[in-house]
Enzyme design. Structure first.
Site, short mmCIF file in Angstrom:
data_model
loop_
_atom_site.label_atom_id
_atom_site.label_comp_id
_atom_site.label_asym_id
_atom_site.label_seq_id
_atom_site.Cartn_x
_atom_site.Cartn_y
_atom_site.Cartn_z
N LYS A 121 0.85 -1.20 0.00
CA LYS A 121 0.00 0.00 0.00
C LYS A 121 0.89 1.25 0.00
CE LYS A 121 -0.38 -0.45 5.03
NZ LYS A 121 -1.22 -0.97 6.12
N TYR A 158 16.16 29.91 7.42
CA TYR A 158 15.03 30.69 7.95
C TYR A 158 15.08 30.78 9.48
CZ TYR A 158 12.66 30.44 3.42
OH TYR A 158 12.34 30.56 2.11
C1 PLP Z 1 -0.46 -1.99 6.73
C2 PLP Z 1 -1.04 -3.25 7.22
C3 PLP Z 1 -0.22 -4.38 7.44
C4 PLP Z 1 1.29 -4.35 7.34
O1 PLP Z 1 1.87 -3.84 8.51
P1 PLP Z 1 3.46 -3.80 8.70
O2 PLP Z 1 3.66 -3.35 10.09
O3 PLP Z 1 3.97 -2.80 7.71
O4 PLP Z 1 3.97 -5.16 8.42
C5 PLP Z 1 -0.85 -5.56 7.78
N1 PLP Z 1 -2.22 -5.63 7.91
C6 PLP Z 1 -3.00 -4.55 7.71
C7 PLP Z 1 -4.47 -4.69 7.89
C8 PLP Z 1 -2.44 -3.34 7.37
O5 PLP Z 1 -3.24 -2.27 7.20
#
Ligand code: PLP
Length: 338
Positions: free
Chosen positions: A34, A233
């Site tokens: 994702k 800045y």
């Molecule tokens: C993002 C997510 C994961 C992965 O988590 P990590 O800590 O990056 O391994 C697993 N399950 C769900 C439902 C997620 O949203």
């Protein structure tokens, strides 16, 4: 060189996936890609993960799933977040996670139970339809409170006891896959660890993982500040004595956050502190001696960990790498297989 160069090493990603698969034994590894593969580039990391044995891919949104499907016709793709666009999911051969309301038909569904995350998910198992292929939950504390994670796993086991053995049960994220053997059910959904980042904010090498992403730039200008002169800045850094400063053409618009002042980067291989206010397009480092413009600067990589920056910024590597902007207008992105 462009303002900065982001390298994505798919060979390293493959090694991380195989390392996790070794730990998981008979549990399938599902690669979470994702948010454009945690900023690494979803299409590239997804195919490398599948080549290294990931049995499915997970995305957050329907749109992420559809665009991944266009480049990868083969693998299973789960949409972890909620969507009402069932027809498009069906056409894209996506699998959906459902944690509320009626279960849609004619599309593979993973029914999500809320066992303690307090977010998406049914409070108890609903009546299942024949298109349900998985039962899942998500752990709130696998990275820090294993006792609570075990309680969630216990609730999940109770809620799913006696379910059809053809359903895949899945609960683990990276932290659980690495440290909680009881979470390794039918599949584990691993994100951060496949990128070689530690879910614990520690050194990923502790878990046999190697960072996939490198971020490098160079000194664009070098100048001497006399005592009392400042850089950036707000004059947040004022030289107390004659001080050499190097300007790096990377700033918060590139993903080098404003709260990273004080973190270290590698200038010609040596650790040097970032000083003053990080600007939108540049940052300053304090040098020990005058160096030539063009001197290499490593922002992440060569032993300098994203975890160190995350600690300095009071955040997690997840947020840091999701924010790195690899668009052609800002940086060069190079995919290697080492
Ligand atoms: C993002 C997510 C994961 C992965 O988590 P990590 O800590 O990056 O391994 C697993 N399950 C769900 C439902 C997620 O949203």
């Amino acid at each position: 060189m462009a303002r900065s160069e982001i390298t994505i090493d798919l060979g390293t990603l493959g090694r991380n996936v195989r390392r996790l698969r070794g730990l998981l034994g008979g549990t399938e590894l599902w690669a979470v890609v994702k948010a454009d593969g945690y900023g690494h580039g979803a299409a590239d990391v997804a195919s490398a993960a599948v080549d290294a044995g990931a049995a499915a891919l997970c995305v957050a949104t329907l749109a992420e799933g559809l665009s991944l499907r266009r480049v990868l016709p083969g693998p299973r793709i789960l949409v972890l977040g909620p969507t009402r666009r069932i027809r498009e999911a069906r056409e894209g051969r996506l699998e959906l996670v459902v944690g509320d309301g009626p279960i849609p038909e004619d599309v593979p569904v993973h029914v999500k139970l809320d066992t303690g995350m307090g977010r998406y998910g049914f409070a108890r198992l609903p009546a299942l339809t024949p298109n349900v292929v998985g039962l899942m939950t998500h752990l709130a504390t696998a990275d820090g409170d294993p006792a609570f994670a075990e309680r969630q796993l216990e609730r999940f086991r109770e809620a799913t006891a006696g379910s059809d053995p053809r359903l895949t049960l899945h609960a683990a994220n990276s932290a659980a896959a690495l440290r909680l053997p009881s979470s390794r059910l039918g599949a584990a959904r691993c994100g951060i660890a496949i990128y070689g980042l530690s879910p614990f904010g520690a050194d990923p090498a502790d878990d046999g993982l190697e960072p996939v992403l490198g971020w490098r730039s160079e000194l664009a200008q070098v100048k001497k500040l006399e005592a009392g002169e400042s850089t950036g800045y707000g004059r947040a850094f004022v030289a107390e004595r004659p001080t050499w400063i190097g300007i790096v053409p990377v700033g918060y618009a590139d993903g080098f956050r404003r709260d990273l002042t004080g973190t270290e980067v590698l200038v010609a291989g040596e650790r040097r502190p970032v000083v003053g206010t990080v600007s939108m397009d540049s940052l300053a480092v304090e040098l020990e001696r005058p160096l030539e413009p063009g001197t290499p600067v490593t922002l992440i990589g060569d032993g300098l960990l994203a975890e160190e920056h995350a600690r300095r910024a009071g955040t997690i590597t997840y947020e840091l790498v999701c924010g790195i902007r690899a668009s052609a207008e800002r940086a060069t992105r190079v995919v290697v297989d080492a």
